[in-house]
Design an enzyme around this catalytic site. Structure first.
Site, PDB file in Angstrom:
ATOM      1  N   SER A  68       0.809  -1.223   0.000  1.00 36.39           N
ATOM      2  CA  SER A  68       0.000   0.000   0.000  1.00 36.39           C
ATOM      3  C   SER A  68       0.844   1.276   0.000  1.00 36.39           C
ATOM      4  O   SER A  68       1.606   1.511  -0.910  1.00 36.39           O
ATOM      5  CB  SER A  68      -0.921  -0.089   1.222  1.00 36.39           C
ATOM      6  OG  SER A  68      -1.796   0.966   1.283  1.00 36.39           O
ATOM      7  N   ASP A 282      -3.343   6.142  -2.952  1.00 36.41           N
ATOM      8  CA  ASP A 282      -2.135   5.528  -2.390  1.00 36.41           C
ATOM      9  C   ASP A 282      -1.603   4.443  -3.329  1.00 36.41           C
ATOM     10  O   ASP A 282      -2.112   4.267  -4.439  1.00 36.41           O
ATOM     11  CB  ASP A 282      -2.398   5.015  -0.964  1.00 36.41           C
ATOM     12  CG  ASP A 282      -3.261   3.770  -0.950  1.00 36.41           C
ATOM     13  OD1 ASP A 282      -3.986   3.539  -1.925  1.00 36.41           O
ATOM     14  OD2 ASP A 282      -3.201   3.019   0.044  1.00 36.41           O
ATOM     15  N   ASP A 284      -1.739   1.272  -3.669  1.00 33.14           N
ATOM     16  CA  ASP A 284      -2.559   0.204  -4.246  1.00 33.14           C
ATOM     17  C   ASP A 284      -3.978   0.689  -4.535  1.00 33.14           C
ATOM     18  O   ASP A 284      -4.883  -0.111  -4.766  1.00 33.14           O
ATOM     19  CB  ASP A 284      -2.574  -1.052  -3.362  1.00 33.14           C
ATOM     20  CG  ASP A 284      -3.141  -0.790  -1.980  1.00 33.14           C
ATOM     21  OD1 ASP A 284      -3.150   0.379  -1.554  1.00 33.14           O
ATOM     22  OD2 ASP A 284      -3.585  -1.750  -1.319  1.00 33.14           O
ATOM     23  N   ASP A 286      -6.449   1.994  -2.810  1.00 35.59           N
ATOM     24  CA  ASP A 286      -7.637   1.752  -1.989  1.00 35.59           C
ATOM     25  C   ASP A 286      -7.936   2.935  -1.074  1.00 35.59           C
ATOM     26  O   ASP A 286      -8.854   2.871  -0.254  1.00 35.59           O
ATOM     27  CB  ASP A 286      -7.547   0.427  -1.200  1.00 35.59           C
ATOM     28  CG  ASP A 286      -6.401   0.390  -0.215  1.00 35.59           C
ATOM     29  OD1 ASP A 286      -5.579   1.320  -0.210  1.00 35.59           O
ATOM     30  OD2 ASP A 286      -6.321  -0.586   0.562  1.00 35.59           O
ATOM     31  N   ASN A 378      -7.527   8.761   6.915  1.00 36.05           N
ATOM     32  CA  ASN A 378      -6.533   8.705   5.838  1.00 36.05           C
ATOM     33  C   ASN A 378      -7.150   8.459   4.454  1.00 36.05           C
ATOM     34  O   ASN A 378      -6.435   8.374   3.467  1.00 36.05           O
ATOM     35  CB  ASN A 378      -5.485   7.639   6.152  1.00 36.05           C
ATOM     36  CG  ASN A 378      -6.072   6.241   6.260  1.00 36.05           C
ATOM     37  OD1 ASN A 378      -7.091   5.932   5.634  1.00 36.05           O
ATOM     38  ND2 ASN A 378      -5.449   5.383   7.041  1.00 36.05           N
ATOM     39  N   ARG A 504      -1.158   4.880  20.077  1.00 35.48           N
ATOM     40  CA  ARG A 504      -1.484   3.467  19.865  1.00 35.48           C
ATOM     41  C   ARG A 504      -0.326   2.803  19.106  1.00 35.48           C
ATOM     42  O   ARG A 504       0.395   3.484  18.353  1.00 35.48           O
ATOM     43  CB  ARG A 504      -2.799   3.302  19.071  1.00 35.48           C
ATOM     44  CG  ARG A 504      -2.819   4.051  17.757  1.00 35.48           C
ATOM     45  CD  ARG A 504      -4.045   3.743  16.941  1.00 35.48           C
ATOM     46  NE  ARG A 504      -3.940   2.481  16.245  1.00 35.48           N
ATOM     47  CZ  ARG A 504      -3.279   2.296  15.108  1.00 35.48           C
ATOM     48  NH1 ARG A 504      -2.651   3.300  14.514  1.00 35.48           N
ATOM     49  NH2 ARG A 504      -3.245   1.104  14.542  1.00 35.48           N
ATOM     50  N   SER A 506       1.276   0.928  16.115  1.00 35.71           N
ATOM     51  CA  SER A 506       0.892   0.722  14.709  1.00 35.71           C
ATOM     52  C   SER A 506       0.736  -0.772  14.449  1.00 35.71           C
ATOM     53  O   SER A 506       1.428  -1.595  15.048  1.00 35.71           O
ATOM     54  CB  SER A 506       1.986   1.293  13.804  1.00 35.71           C
ATOM     55  OG  SER A 506       1.906   0.702  12.532  1.00 35.71           O
ATOM     56  N   GLY A 507      -0.161  -1.102  13.541  1.00 28.71           N
ATOM     57  CA  GLY A 507      -0.309  -2.499  13.147  1.00 28.71           C
ATOM     58  C   GLY A 507       0.503  -2.814  11.903  1.00 28.71           C
ATOM     59  O   GLY A 507       0.598  -3.968  11.494  1.00 28.71           O
ATOM     60  N   ARG A 513       2.223   5.284  17.256  1.00 27.00           N
ATOM     61  CA  ARG A 513       1.750   6.514  16.611  1.00 27.00           C
ATOM     62  C   ARG A 513       1.188   7.476  17.650  1.00 27.00           C
ATOM     63  O   ARG A 513       0.548   7.048  18.620  1.00 27.00           O
ATOM     64  CB  ARG A 513       0.652   6.202  15.604  1.00 27.00           C
ATOM     65  CG  ARG A 513       1.104   5.355  14.455  1.00 27.00           C
ATOM     66  CD  ARG A 513       0.204   5.534  13.228  1.00 27.00           C
ATOM     67  NE  ARG A 513       0.460   4.497  12.261  1.00 27.00           N
ATOM     68  CZ  ARG A 513       1.496   4.484  11.411  1.00 27.00           C
ATOM     69  NH1 ARG A 513       2.367   5.475  11.405  1.00 27.00           N
ATOM     70  NH2 ARG A 513       1.651   3.482  10.562  1.00 27.00           N
TER      71      ARG A 513
HETATM   72  P1  NG1 Z   1      -1.330   1.519  11.416  1.00 27.98           P
HETATM   73  O1  NG1 Z   1       0.075   1.359  10.947  1.00 27.98           O
HETATM   74  O2  NG1 Z   1      -1.868   0.422  12.266  1.00 27.98           O
HETATM   75  O3  NG1 Z   1      -1.539   2.875  11.994  1.00 27.98           O
HETATM   76  C1  NG1 Z   1      -2.178   2.210   8.954  1.00 27.98           C
HETATM   77  C2  NG1 Z   1      -3.258   3.251   8.996  1.00 27.98           C
HETATM   78  C3  NG1 Z   1      -4.594   2.541   9.145  1.00 27.98           C
HETATM   79  C4  NG1 Z   1      -4.811   1.509   8.042  1.00 27.98           C
HETATM   80  C5  NG1 Z   1      -3.586   0.592   7.940  1.00 27.98           C
HETATM   81  C6  NG1 Z   1      -3.664  -0.358   6.782  1.00 27.98           C
HETATM   82  C7  NG1 Z   1      -3.195   5.471  10.020  1.00 27.98           C
HETATM   83  C8  NG1 Z   1      -2.981   6.263  11.243  1.00 27.98           C
HETATM   84  N1  NG1 Z   1      -3.088   4.149  10.137  1.00 27.98           N
HETATM   85  O4  NG1 Z   1      -2.269   1.437  10.125  1.00 27.98           O
HETATM   86  O5  NG1 Z   1      -5.597   3.496   9.161  1.00 27.98           O
HETATM   87  O6  NG1 Z   1      -5.142   2.106   6.834  1.00 27.98           O
HETATM   88  O7  NG1 Z   1      -2.373   1.350   7.845  1.00 27.98           O
HETATM   89  O8  NG1 Z   1      -3.187   0.153   5.598  1.00 27.98           O
HETATM   90  O9  NG1 Z   1      -3.444   6.043   8.958  1.00 27.98           O
HETATM   91 ZN    ZN Z   2      -3.694   1.080   0.373  1.00 29.16          ZN
END
Ligand code: NG1
Ligand code: ZN
Length: 542
Positions: A68, A282, A284, A286, A378, A504, A506-507, A513
């Protein structure tokens, strides 16, 4: 139950041996990492996609290779379930286990999955693959393909397509013809036909001008947009920039939706035409954000919150015109600007819910409404309609006893449902939806911006020893661990008018973040910087 009769361990060791012991987790966007670390993981996801297909009685499963908005050197993989949904959450832990196993344990793990999930391993399995434009994507798509074939599935690689296109292809393959033809052209036809039904041949309306500047993030968005133009005919004029998808190092580099949203500035590579309506997608495609630069050179962002309020407000008017009784709701995350939440609740009077970050949470919550609009700030989001709504709209659109105004509204709503990619956020579909609403209202981008004023905000990230020490509750708005962090944030926030801040993990990146908003940009910046210090001191910053 039939035992899995294949030698997965041997074939994995021979073709795509595990290269390292880095632990990787199937997160909000599947697996993401540096592309060099992903070959064996993607190969194993080929195995998993086959198992998933069998679990779903031989339905087609999607496998997308993309990271992405991440930098070009990263890549990722995620699976798509039969109706175009993201992989069921209960399989995320299975994916994680499979990805992290040693080659030698693969046989027993796959056997265990088959037994625990009650999978009939004799069933045929089919997988669709798509990939973004990253230099590593072809190689990884081949690894995924090999994984599918080696485990006895059949596989079609659609090559470079957007993530939402793969969601569409999977859904259209597993559902009836009415949804749309299962091909890339089928997708473009479906969207363009719906758009043309609504737009007819009226390009401009009051302040609305049908001209758009498109930032393709030097990725697949620019390719698909070019392919899409002939389908759109004269209905809209889109000028495409940042289309250097073949040049190494260009993807998402100083452009694209994430850059524009996080940096709060216009991307490079696109002309600065005062007050022109611009969009950035972005890597990809989406996600989408809108922006413009005014005659004084000031940059204005219209992000996912703004898109959500525009769409929800418009749908509400339309529902009223149909005379039908549907409940409409909007779903946001903690990143939604406080002003947007106020506007939705107080001016639009639409119910609004807040859920943790990650589209799966938003999507899930949105299904609680007849019509659920969800967007991350976003720019990732869409609208979903319950089956009941779709049935009623379909039936009513041929109801000749309805008065002309109601019938027109019902038909319009039916075309909007076709225009919307309900399976997932889709930059191109969302763009056409926004253009439809702006056109209907006769608004230019300044009219849209004037609906409410965003609170200035700042997003930062902090590298810590272990981001998982940060635990949150209340849709991520409250930090429960490490101890003392939330108290310190609360004290700091109090110093600023309209201050709000949260942290939080990040995933998708190895960071924590930080988000902050306040009455002035200076205050939002100061608040964010102070909260960064809190994280550094109390949450193991490095
Ligand atoms: P993380 O990295 O968990 O913050 C980011 C985006 C999410 C989501 C994912 C998947 C922010 C703050 N976070 O996640 O909203 O779109 O990437 O692509 O924009
Ligand atoms: Zn994307």
């Amino acid at each position: 139950m039939v035992a899995v009769n294949k030698n997965y361990s041997e074939v994995a060791f021979k073709l795509y041996p595990k290269k390292n012991d880095k632990v990787i987790q199937y997160g909000t966007a599947g697996f993401r990492a540096n592309a060099e670390d992903l070959d064996h993981i993607v190969f194993r996801m080929g195995f998993l996609a086959v198992l998933r297909s069998k679990k779903k009685n031989s339905s087609f499963i999607g496998l997308m290779i993309t990271a992405s908005h991440n930098p070009e050197e990263d890549n990722g993989v995620k699976l798509i379930d039969p109706y175009g949904e993201m992989l069921d959450q209960s399989w995320e832990a299975i994916a994680t286990k499979l990805a992290n196993a040693d080659d030698s344990s693969l046989d027993s793990i796959i056997n265990e999955i088959a037994v625990n999930e009650n999978i009939n391993v004799e069933l045929p399995a089919s997988v669709y693959i798509g990939e973004d434009t990253r230099p590593s994507s072809k190689r990884l798509a081949k690894a995924a393909y090999d994984g599918v074939i080696e485990s006895g599935g059949s596989c079609t690689d659609y090559g470079i397509i957007t993530t939402p296109m793969l969601h569409y292809l999977v859904k259209s393959r597993n559902t009836d013809e009415e949804y749309g033809k299962c091909s890339s052209n089928g997708y473009l036809e479906k969207l363009s036909n719906a758009f043309k039904t609504i737009r007819k041949d009226v390009y401009s309306h009051k302040n609305y001008l049908s001209e758009l500047y498109f930032d393709g993030a030097n990725g697949v968005g620019s390719i698909i947009m070019k392919e899409f133009l002939p389908f759109l005919g004269n209905t809209i004029s889109v000028k495409i920039y940042n289309d250097k998808h073949n040049e190494v190092g260009q993807l998402n580099h100083n452009c694209g939706a994430d850059f524009v949203k996080v940096q709060q500035k216009a991307p490079e590579g696109i002309p600065h035409v005062p007050n022109a309506r611009c969009v950035s997608v972005d890597g990809d495609a989406d996600r989408i954000v809108y922006y413009f630069t005014d005659e004084n050179g000031t940059f204005h962002l219209l992000d996912g919150d703004r898109i959500a309020t525009l769409i929800a407000g418009y749908l509400m008017e339309l529902i009223k015109d149909t005379g039908l009784n549907f409940n409409l709701g909007l779903v946001q995350t903690a990143y939604a600007n406080g002003s947007s939440t106020n506007y939705i609740s107080n001016s639009l009077k639409i119910p609004v819910a807040c859920v943790p970050t990650g589209v799966k949470h938003l999507h899930h919550k949105a299904t609680e409404f007849d019509i659920g609009v969800y967007f991350e700030a976003n720019g990732h989001g869409t609208v979903i309609f319950s089956d009941r709504v779709k049935e009623i709209i379909k039936k009513e659109s041929t109801n000749t006893s309805l008065d002309a105004k109601k019938l027109a509204a019902v038909k319009y709503l039916r075309a909007l449902i076709d225009l919307i990619n309900e399976t997932v956020g889709d930059a191109i579909s969302d763009m056409l939806l926004v253009e439809t609403v702006l056109h209907a209202k006769g608004w230019n981008i300044q009219d849209w911006k004037a609906t409410y004023y965003d609170l200035p905000n700042r997003q930062l990230k902090v590298t810590v020893k272990d981001r998982n020490v940060v635990k949150t509750k209340d849709a991520e708005r409250y930090c429960v661990s490490p101890p003392g962090v939330q108290d310190a944030i609360d004290k700091t926030v109090k110093k600023y008018a309209n201050g709000r801040s949260f942290i939080r993990p990040s995933g998708t990146e190895d960071v924590v973040r930080v988000y902050a908003e306040a009455s002035t940009q200076e205050d939002a910046d100061k608040l964010a910087a102070e909260v960064v210090d809190i994280v550094r001191c109390l949450a193991g910053g490095i």
